[in-house]
Design a protein around this motif. Structure first.
Motif, PDB file in Angstrom:
ATOM      1  N   PRO A  27      26.742  64.803  34.891  1.00 27.03           N
ATOM      2  CA  PRO A  27      25.366  65.188  34.545  1.00 27.03           C
ATOM      3  C   PRO A  27      25.087  65.131  33.034  1.00 27.03           C
ATOM      4  O   PRO A  27      23.943  64.924  32.621  1.00 27.03           O
ATOM      5  N   VAL A  28      26.115  65.298  32.208  1.00 26.28           N
ATOM      6  CA  VAL A  28      25.928  65.248  30.756  1.00 26.28           C
ATOM      7  C   VAL A  28      25.730  63.811  30.283  1.00 26.28           C
ATOM      8  O   VAL A  28      24.938  63.535  29.374  1.00 26.28           O
ATOM      9  N   LEU A  29      26.422  62.879  30.902  1.00 26.28           N
ATOM     10  CA  LEU A  29      26.428  61.491  30.437  1.00 26.28           C
ATOM     11  C   LEU A  29      25.555  60.567  31.277  1.00 26.28           C
ATOM     12  O   LEU A  29      25.351  59.401  30.902  1.00 26.28           O
ATOM     13  N   ASN A  30      25.048  61.056  32.363  1.00 24.08           N
ATOM     14  CA  ASN A  30      24.358  60.205  33.325  1.00 24.08           C
ATOM     15  C   ASN A  30      23.236  59.379  32.706  1.00 24.08           C
ATOM     16  O   ASN A  30      23.187  58.158  32.833  1.00 24.08           O
ATOM     17  N   GLU A  31      22.328  60.045  32.011  1.00 24.87           N
ATOM     18  CA  GLU A  31      21.155  59.351  31.479  1.00 24.87           C
ATOM     19  C   GLU A  31      21.548  58.288  30.454  1.00 24.87           C
ATOM     20  O   GLU A  31      21.065  57.152  30.500  1.00 24.87           O
ATOM     21  N   ALA A  32      22.461  58.645  29.556  1.00 25.88           N
ATOM     22  CA  ALA A  32      22.858  57.711  28.506  1.00 25.88           C
ATOM     23  C   ALA A  32      23.596  56.507  29.085  1.00 25.88           C
ATOM     24  O   ALA A  32      23.311  55.357  28.720  1.00 25.88           O
ATOM     25  N   VAL A  33      24.549  56.741  29.982  1.00 24.21           N
ATOM     26  CA  VAL A  33      25.319  55.640  30.554  1.00 24.21           C
ATOM     27  C   VAL A  33      24.438  54.760  31.421  1.00 24.21           C
ATOM     28  O   VAL A  33      24.578  53.521  31.410  1.00 24.21           O
TER      29      VAL A  33
END
Length: 851
Positions: A780-786
């Motif tokens: 959930p922390v990296l989802n948007e960026a990745v």
């Protein structure tokens, strides 16, 4: 207004009785309170246009002048306290009752309480008398009510009146296919729970040598269908006489069933204020506990049961015996002369052993005709007391696979009892033994199994046909066992076959290999097993057992079953301990000693014996895997067995390799997330790793299409480096271990970045496997960026390469790589959109670097 009522939680007999009553009183209304059982509710939903039901809360009580109460004689079972009070306040209320349940009170005018299998039968008789016509829908529903409450006319409570009622309804257009569809539906969840509790608590007790099965259960809510559950328990346990004591709501219900040579249960039920007949009876008790009722039940049975035939009444005597010093050749002559298959060995009046014809023949084969019998006799002899009941000796013969049992009184040999003695008593074997009961159940469903086998793929059918041909040729009894049988009955058949051979397993495997003419045969001498592997990567396994002399050949002879029973007993769970005969004469017969079919139907995973998890702790993981694969649950005893085994620290006995193998098998399963959650909830992971770890199975469950690697990486995504290293103590594949470390390394680096720019992401993710990138997207922390990064990568149309840069004058070496990184980043950040812009950007970049 005439109001028709039945008991709450209606079954089909109650609903059918209400509809029959309405046929007799067309101007009446059908009142219901509470919900019917699940199956009836489904029926009502589909047929609601033909069933004008009215909730009691909507009844205008002041307009009611008559109540017709069906399938119960107790108003409190048909309505709540409020409605009962409303009824009591009505003046000049006329009441008519139709019921078939036990009733010991005074019979008043208007009370039709009689012992029939179904209440509907009483009303059908009134319909016939009054010549009331029925529609096909009504006739079908009434037939359904009778069939349900009489177990399709098979319950002992069924009467000739029930059969006649069915005949009349068929004449009126009853549709048996509709009846069949509803009767085949499984037990409700509440009934399953109650049935399992009854099976868990049940045990067979001997009263004056008579075996009687007694069980008890408690339910906070009323569960209908107790007669059906009694029938199921009787089938599963093979009990000739059984009593069930069930506490529900504020009452205790006693149900008795008897068949064959069982005792008359109505005599017991009458003591408790109940009624019935010799084969079926029941009673309802108030202000009693289940425990009190069970204790009193046991006392009443003791007082009323009659002693059965005792062993000394049926044994043969005097007994022909031999001395320990007698030579084998002399024993052989005695056996031949008297036609015995064995003879007791007696010294100074004491039984010291028994010698069988088989043991004598073995000794003679080796030239030991002059050897004394004491060197070949069996010293551990199964005996029976002369005052024991005949059922006890019958059970010993079945369980121990012996045909002759010495009879002792005061430690002296006084007789011998044989199978012939028992069969003579029961007139040719009319009393079912454990073997016969198993066989009867198998034969009852054989055609269904044959249909399933007929629907298998042609290759599997050909393998079975080849196995059958070889088995018949060699004269071996051969069975398919384990997972194939389980999955066949679950309608998800597999192609991997496991054969068990009553004979030389290697000889069977070799002959089968030659019959098939393809594949690769591997014989495992140490384990007595064999495997045939086929080009399509499927295989079949063969395991042989020792060959013995068969006294009774036949369909599933006891000696054969006893040995097959031993093989199946070593299996992990009941659903994996079933076998199918493949010999021509008995093809498709199911062998199920341990209730595997029952557990398949009830959706439960059950171990076969209580030391199962102690002997092999990996069965704990397999229990979880099977439970989640099939949507089953662990039985109460199995769950307790898991807890006991974990507390005993049995997992420490398991090698890392075996534990890892079970985890990897789970990773391949569709329902791996649920399996993982169960491993956490039951404390398996905590016991293995020594602490609670932050597994992330919930995220895995959100996508069923993940690869094995993605499932694993997402599962450990919440771990820190120390926790990761701990989990990597498992013997994972080299590639999976490498991927895990890389994933956690990238995850930590990205977590540490103040901002996740495309440059940072590209530096870490370029060249990384798709599985790692997919796992990062589920963070959930990296989802948007990745996700944004992957979208940008998908738009990349990089045209330049090292060769092009050399033509533009960029010198060989690291400078080419640096320029390519700059161009790639420009594409990602959408500073370049076309090939022309790319060329212009490259030239400008080269010029800047030259300066």
């Amino acid at each position: 207004m005439i109001l028709i009522l039945a008991h709450r939680q209606m079954d089909f007999d109650a609903l059918a009785s209400m509809v029959a009553a309405k046929a007799l009183y067309p101007d009446s209304i059908l009142g219901i309170d509470g919900k019917p059982n699940t199956y009836v509710q489904d029926y009502i939903t589909l047929a609601k246009d033909s069933l004008p039901l009215t909730k009691l809360k909507d009844v205008s009580w002041s307009s009611v002048h008559k109540v017709v109460l069906v399938d119960t004689h107790d108003f409190s079972r048909a309505a709540g306290l409020k409605e009962v009070e409303e009824l009591r306040q009505l003046e000049s209320l006329e009441v008519e009752i139709y019921d078939h349940h036990p009733y010991s009170g005074p019979i008043s005018p208007g009370m039709h309480i009689e012992n029939t299998g179904a209440c509907t039968t009483l009303l059908v008789e009134q319909i016939q008398i009054n010549k009331v016509s029925l529609s096909s829908f009504e006739a079908t529903l009434l037939a359904l009510g009778i069939y349900e409450d009489t177990g399709s006319l098979l319950f002992d409570s069924t009467t000739v009146r029930d059969v006649r009622a069915i005949a009349y309804l068929l004449e009126q257009g009853a549709n048996l296919s509709v009846v069949s569809d509803y009767l085949r539906k499984p037990l409700t969840d509440e009934q399953k729970v109650l049935l399992q509790e009854l099976l868990d608590h049940g045990q067979t007790e001997l009263f004056e040598g008579v075996p009687i099965y007694i069980s008890f259960a408690v339910s906070s809510d009323y569960v209908g269908g107790l007669a059906l559950l009694a029938h199921r328990v009787g089938e599963m346990e093979g009990a000739e006489t059984l009593f069930l004591v069930v506490g529900m709501e504020n009452r205790v219900y006693l149900v008795g069933r008897s068949r064959g040579r069982g005792i008359p249960v109505n005599l017991i039920a009458q003591v408790f204020g109940g009624a019935g007949h010799a084969k079926a009876a029941s009673a309802t008790l108030k202000n009693k506990t289940v425990q009190e009722t069970v204790v009193k039940l046991q006392e009443e049975i003791k007082q009323r049961v009659r002693s059965p035939h005792l062993v000394h009444d049926i044994m043969s005597y005097p007994v022909k015996s031999v001395a320990p010093e007698m030579k084998l050749k002399d024993v052989q002559q005695i056996l031949l002369r008297y036609g015995h298959t064995g003879v007791p060995v007696v010294e100074e009046g004491k039984l010291v052993g028994i010698i069988s014809r088989r043991d004598v023949d073995k000794g003679l084969k080796h030239g030991l005709e002059h050897a004394p019998v004491k060197g070949f006799m069996t010293k551990e002899v199964v005996t029976v007391d002369g005052n024991a009941g005949w059922e006890e000796v019958q059970q010993l013969m079945v369980q121990e696979d012996i045909g002759r049992i010495p009879v002792l009184e005061d430690n002296q040999l006084v007789g011998i009892v044989s199978r012939s003695d028992v069969l003579r008593l029961i007139h040719g074997g009319s009393v079912p033994t454990e073997t016969n009961l198993t066989r009867d159940r198998s034969l009852a469903m054989r055609q269904d199994i044959l249909n399933l086998l007929g629907n298998l793929p042609k290759k599997t059918r050909d393998l079975l046909k080849a196995g059958q041909k070889v088995a018949d040729t060699l004269g071996y009894s051969v069975f398919i066992i384990g997972g194939f049988v389980r999955d066949l009955l679950l309608l998800t058949p597999t192609q991997d076959l496991d054969f068990v051979v009553e004979g030389n397993g290697h000889a069977f495997a070799q002959a089968l290999f030659e019959e098939l003419g393809s594949g690769q045969l591997t014989l495992h001498e140490q384990f007595g097993t064999a495997r045939i592997e086929f080009p399509d990567e499927t295989h079949l396994d063969v395991a042989g057992t020792r060959w013995e002399y068969y006294e009774y050949p036949g369909a599933l002879p006891q000696v054969e079953e006893s040995r097959l029973r031993d093989d199946l007993f070593r299996r992990d769970f009941t659903i994996n301990a079933m076998a199918l005969a493949i010999n021509s004469e008995h093809y498709g017969e199911l062998v199920d000693f341990y209730g595997g079919l029952r557990d398949l139907k009830q959706g439960e995973i059950r171990f076969i014996h209580h030391l199962s998890f102690i002997e092999d702790p990996t069965r704990i993981l397999r229990a979880i895997r099977f439970a989640e694969r099939y949507g089953f649950q662990l039985s109460k005893e199995t769950l307790e067995g898991v807890e006991t085994a974990l507390k005993a620290g049995v997992l420490k006995k398991v090698s890392i390799e075996r534990f890892t193998q079970e985890i990897l098998l789970m990773l391949h399963e569709k329902h791996f997330p649920k399996m993982g959650e169960s491993l956490v909830e039951l404390g398996v992971f905590e016991e293995w790793f020594g602490e609670k770890l932050p597994w992330n199975f919930a995220r895995v469950a959100e996508n069923e299409n993940l690869t094995l690697e993605e499932r694993w990486l997402i599962s450990v995504s919440n771990f820190n480096f120390q926790e990761t290293e701990q989990v990597l103590g498992l013997k994972l594949t080299k590639e999976l271990r490498k991927e895990t470390l890389k994933f956690k390394e990238i995850q930590a680096i990205l977590y540490a970045q103040p901002s996740l720019s495309l440059a940072v992401l590209d530096q870490q993710l370029v060249g990384v496997s798709q599985e790692i990138r997919s796992a990062l997207k589920w963070d959930p922390v990296l989802n948007e960026a990745v996700s944004s990064y992957e979208e940008a990568v998908a738009q990349l149309k990089l045209g330049v390469n090292g060769k092009v840069l050399l033509q533009f004058g960029v010198p060989k070496g690291p400078e080419i790589g640096n320029v390519l990184k700059e161009v790639r980043l420009a594409w990602l950040e959408q500073r370049i959109h076309t090939s022309a812009e790319e060329k212009e950007f490259v030239l400008r970049l080269i010029e800047q670097r030259r300066k």
